[in-house]
Design a protein around this motif. Structure first.
Motif, PDB file in Angstrom:
ATOM      1  N   SER A 155       0.804  -1.224   0.000  1.00  0.00           N
ATOM      2  CA  SER A 155       0.000   0.000   0.000  1.00  0.00           C
ATOM      3  C   SER A 155       0.838   1.276   0.000  1.00  0.00           C
ATOM      4  O   SER A 155       0.294   2.389  -0.080  1.00  0.00           O
ATOM      5  CB  SER A 155      -0.928   0.011   1.229  1.00  0.00           C
ATOM      6  N   VAL A 156       2.144   1.148   0.092  1.00  0.00           N
ATOM      7  CA  VAL A 156       3.013   2.331   0.183  1.00  0.00           C
ATOM      8  C   VAL A 156       3.135   2.999  -1.187  1.00  0.00           C
ATOM      9  O   VAL A 156       3.380   2.342  -2.206  1.00  0.00           O
ATOM     10  CB  VAL A 156       4.404   1.940   0.715  1.00  0.00           C
ATOM     11  N   VAL A 157       2.977   4.319  -1.190  1.00  0.00           N
ATOM     12  CA  VAL A 157       3.113   5.112  -2.413  1.00  0.00           C
ATOM     13  C   VAL A 157       4.349   5.992  -2.283  1.00  0.00           C
ATOM     14  O   VAL A 157       4.589   6.595  -1.224  1.00  0.00           O
ATOM     15  CB  VAL A 157       1.865   5.986  -2.646  1.00  0.00           C
ATOM     16  N   ILE A 158       5.138   6.037  -3.332  1.00  0.00           N
ATOM     17  CA  ILE A 158       6.333   6.881  -3.336  1.00  0.00           C
ATOM     18  C   ILE A 158       6.351   7.710  -4.614  1.00  0.00           C
ATOM     19  O   ILE A 158       5.663   7.375  -5.589  1.00  0.00           O
ATOM     20  CB  ILE A 158       7.638   6.038  -3.258  1.00  0.00           C
ATOM     21  N   PRO A 159       7.129   8.776  -4.641  1.00  0.00           N
ATOM     22  CA  PRO A 159       7.306   9.482  -5.907  1.00  0.00           C
ATOM     23  C   PRO A 159       8.176   8.645  -6.849  1.00  0.00           C
ATOM     24  O   PRO A 159       9.169   8.054  -6.419  1.00  0.00           O
ATOM     25  CB  PRO A 159       8.041  10.768  -5.508  1.00  0.00           C
ATOM     26  N   LEU A 172       5.451   1.538  -4.136  1.00  0.00           N
ATOM     27  CA  LEU A 172       6.768   0.994  -3.829  1.00  0.00           C
ATOM     28  C   LEU A 172       6.925  -0.392  -4.467  1.00  0.00           C
ATOM     29  O   LEU A 172       7.990  -0.729  -4.991  1.00  0.00           O
ATOM     30  CB  LEU A 172       6.960   0.904  -2.316  1.00  0.00           C
ATOM     31  N   GLY A 173       5.849  -1.166  -4.427  1.00  0.00           N
ATOM     32  CA  GLY A 173       5.906  -2.491  -5.028  1.00  0.00           C
ATOM     33  C   GLY A 173       6.240  -2.437  -6.502  1.00  0.00           C
ATOM     34  O   GLY A 173       7.013  -3.254  -7.010  1.00  0.00           O
ATOM     35  N   HIS A 174       5.670  -1.484  -7.208  1.00  0.00           N
ATOM     36  CA  HIS A 174       5.947  -1.335  -8.642  1.00  0.00           C
ATOM     37  C   HIS A 174       7.426  -1.038  -8.865  1.00  0.00           C
ATOM     38  O   HIS A 174       8.057  -1.594  -9.775  1.00  0.00           O
ATOM     39  CB  HIS A 174       5.083  -0.207  -9.201  1.00  0.00           C
ATOM     40  N   VAL A 357      12.943  -1.524   6.890  1.00  0.00           N
ATOM     41  CA  VAL A 357      11.630  -1.007   7.304  1.00  0.00           C
ATOM     42  C   VAL A 357      11.294   0.234   6.483  1.00  0.00           C
ATOM     43  O   VAL A 357      12.132   1.124   6.306  1.00  0.00           O
ATOM     44  CB  VAL A 357      11.628  -0.653   8.808  1.00  0.00           C
ATOM     45  N   VAL A 358      10.056   0.295   5.993  1.00  0.00           N
ATOM     46  CA  VAL A 358       9.596   1.430   5.191  1.00  0.00           C
ATOM     47  C   VAL A 358       8.864   2.428   6.079  1.00  0.00           C
ATOM     48  O   VAL A 358       8.051   2.044   6.927  1.00  0.00           O
ATOM     49  CB  VAL A 358       8.657   0.952   4.064  1.00  0.00           C
ATOM     50  N   ALA A 365       3.817  11.327   2.042  1.00  0.00           N
ATOM     51  CA  ALA A 365       3.915  12.789   2.064  1.00  0.00           C
ATOM     52  C   ALA A 365       4.699  13.285   0.853  1.00  0.00           C
ATOM     53  O   ALA A 365       4.332  14.290   0.220  1.00  0.00           O
ATOM     54  CB  ALA A 365       4.578  13.246   3.361  1.00  0.00           C
ATOM     55  N   ALA A 366       5.777  12.595   0.512  1.00  0.00           N
ATOM     56  CA  ALA A 366       6.577  12.998  -0.644  1.00  0.00           C
ATOM     57  C   ALA A 366       5.811  12.801  -1.944  1.00  0.00           C
ATOM     58  O   ALA A 366       5.929  13.600  -2.884  1.00  0.00           O
ATOM     59  CB  ALA A 366       7.870  12.203  -0.669  1.00  0.00           C
ATOM     60  N   ALA A 367       5.003  11.723  -2.004  1.00  0.00           N
ATOM     61  CA  ALA A 367       4.250  11.429  -3.222  1.00  0.00           C
ATOM     62  C   ALA A 367       3.011  12.293  -3.352  1.00  0.00           C
ATOM     63  O   ALA A 367       2.387  12.331  -4.417  1.00  0.00           O
ATOM     64  CB  ALA A 367       3.853   9.956  -3.237  1.00  0.00           C
TER      65      ALA A 367
END
Length: 464
Positions: A155-159, A172-174, A357-358, A365-367
């Protein structure tokens, strides 16, 4: 200096010489300090060769049994660290043959129809086949660690970044699965290199084969080679299979270096996306607050060695005339270093990822910067009928206006947007929803969460 006294030195220097090698030459020319690693493959090849010599009538069954038993005893001694390697015997081949011949009279027949030229080429092909199998297992191990991480933090989203500037949001998985794809190509290249190494050179002699009725196909069968080589000159001088392995390893090392760079950035205070496990980081000898990503840095640095080894091998080969030249002795240290470095890098990264650990809130927040959805806004304008180049300009103008007003892009009013284009309306501002933006990415290979979950499932099944 007196003439060589023992049979091994006679084999090395031959009856042509009246003096043994100078001690300086022995030290300079020896390779046993590193090619001893081929001992299992050398012994395996020798037993197969001896078995073939029995088949064609050169050895008796009693002689073959004595040779095979003697070689296995030597192998056991090497395994236990009880074998004394001698620099004056030059290499792994002559060290083993010298001890065998001293213990087993029939050992003097073992080298019949064989040269060290085709012997070492066979040993190295056997060795590299085994090494690639080991590498492939380590590649799979790292892929499994990446897939497990992708599932763990699904479920983690990153830029996502281009030019190291925030570009568009991804999961993040992608991002992690991108490296799984890279490693899969590495696995394919390694397997391809193994297939081309799977050719038997033994029986080619020093350069021109043999007048003896050697049954090369039988030896290939005994050693599990797919076929025998077709040209004796090429057989003893070919090191393409080593270069191919080194090239595949170099590209794999580059991929590991790129991944390490991501980990280094993500663990920095500036990004602060992840926390690396203490067991795989180090402190500073001066600054007590430091926690350095040394594993990732070392993997990144060691990739240079692997790339350099490839360059060394290519340079080594480029000026050699046919066929065997002693320069080829220099291939082994580069090969062994490449194999050791790649395997160690694969293993330690896989181990480190298990405890990484993520920091999901930091990542989100960054994304959540609305600028990451500027392209989505341009796509929306296209759906309203605006040509893309005009839409690109209209969104760029909106970004400039937001900067001028000192507000985030999604905080512009509809009235502000309409000063740029009448096409803008309230629906445009509704686009600035991070989860919706990811869900709307429905093209094959995009970071849609459902698609990423399906990819994780596919990889878990493939790697099981």
């Amino acid at each position: 200096m007196s003439a060589p006294a023992d049979q091994a030195n006679q084999a090395l220097w031959g009856g042509r010489f009246t003096e043994g090698a100078a001690a300086l030459l022995q030290r300079f020319s020896q390779s046993v300090s590193f090619d001893w690693r081929l001992y299992k493959h050398d012994i395996r090849g020798s037993i197969a060769h001896a078995t073939m010599l029995l088949k064609i009538g050169i050895l008796t069954q009693e002689e073959l049994d004595a040779i095979a038993s003697g070689l296995r005893q030597i192998e056991d001694e090497i395994d236990r660290g009880a074998f004394a390697w001698a620099v004056d015997k030059e290499d792994v081949h002559m060290n083993i043959e010298a001890v065998l011949t001293a213990r087993v009279p029939a050992g003097a027949k073992l080298h019949t129809g064989r040269s060290r030229n085709d012997q070492v080429a066979t040993d190295m092909r056997l060795w590299i086949r085994d090494e690639i199998a080991r590498d492939l297992e380590a590649v799979r191990g790292l892929q499994k660690a990446l897939v497990a991480w992708a599932e763990r933090d699904a479920s983690v989203v990153i830029p996502g970044y281009t030019h190291l500037q925030r570009a568009q949001p991804v999961t993040l998985g992608h991002h992690l699965l991108a490296y799984v794809e890279m490693l899969e190509r590495d696995a394919g290249r390694l397997a391809d290199a193994s297939a081309r190494a799977n050719v038997l050179p033994l029986g080619s002699g020093a350069i021109a084969g043999s007048t003896l009725p050697l049954d090369r196909a039988y030896v290939a069968q005994l050693l599990g080679f797919a076929r025998v080589s077709e040209n004796s000159m090429d057989s003893v001088s070919d090191r393409d299979f080593i270069v191919e392995y080194a090239a595949a390893a170099a590209l794999a090392a580059v991929h590991l270096s790129r991944f390490s760079e991501d980990l280094i950035l993500w663990s920095s205070a500036e990004f602060d996306f992840i926390r690396l496990p203490d067991a795989y980081t180090t402190g500073s000898s001066l600054m007590p607050q430091k926690k350095n990503p040394d594993v990732a840095e070392l993997v990144r640095g060691k990739s240079g060695r692997v790339v350099g080894n490839l360059m060394s091998l290519l340079t080594l080969l480029k000026g050699l005339p046919m066929t065997y030249n002693r320069d080829l002795q220099e291939d082994k240290e580069r090969l062994f270093d490449t194999a050791d470095t790649l395997h160690a890098s694969l293993e330690i990264l896989a181990a480190m990822l298990e405890g990484t650990v993520v920091k999901a809130a930091k990542c989100r927040a960054a994304a959540s910067d609305p600028l990451l959805l500027a392209t989505d806004l341009a796509d929306w304008l296209v759906k309203q009928g605006m040509p893309f180049r005009q839409a690109h300009h209209a969104v760029g103008a909106a970004v400039g206006l937001a900067e001028k007003k000192g507000v985030p892009l999604n905080q512009l009013s509809v009235a502000d947007l309409k000063t740029i284009s009448d096409v803008y309306n309230e629906e445009a501002l509704a686009l600035f929803d991070l989860d919706l933006a990811l869900t709307n990415r429905l093209t094959a290979g995009a970071p849609n969460p459902a698609s990423v979950a399906a990819q994780v499932k596919r990889w878990k099944e493939k790697l099981a």
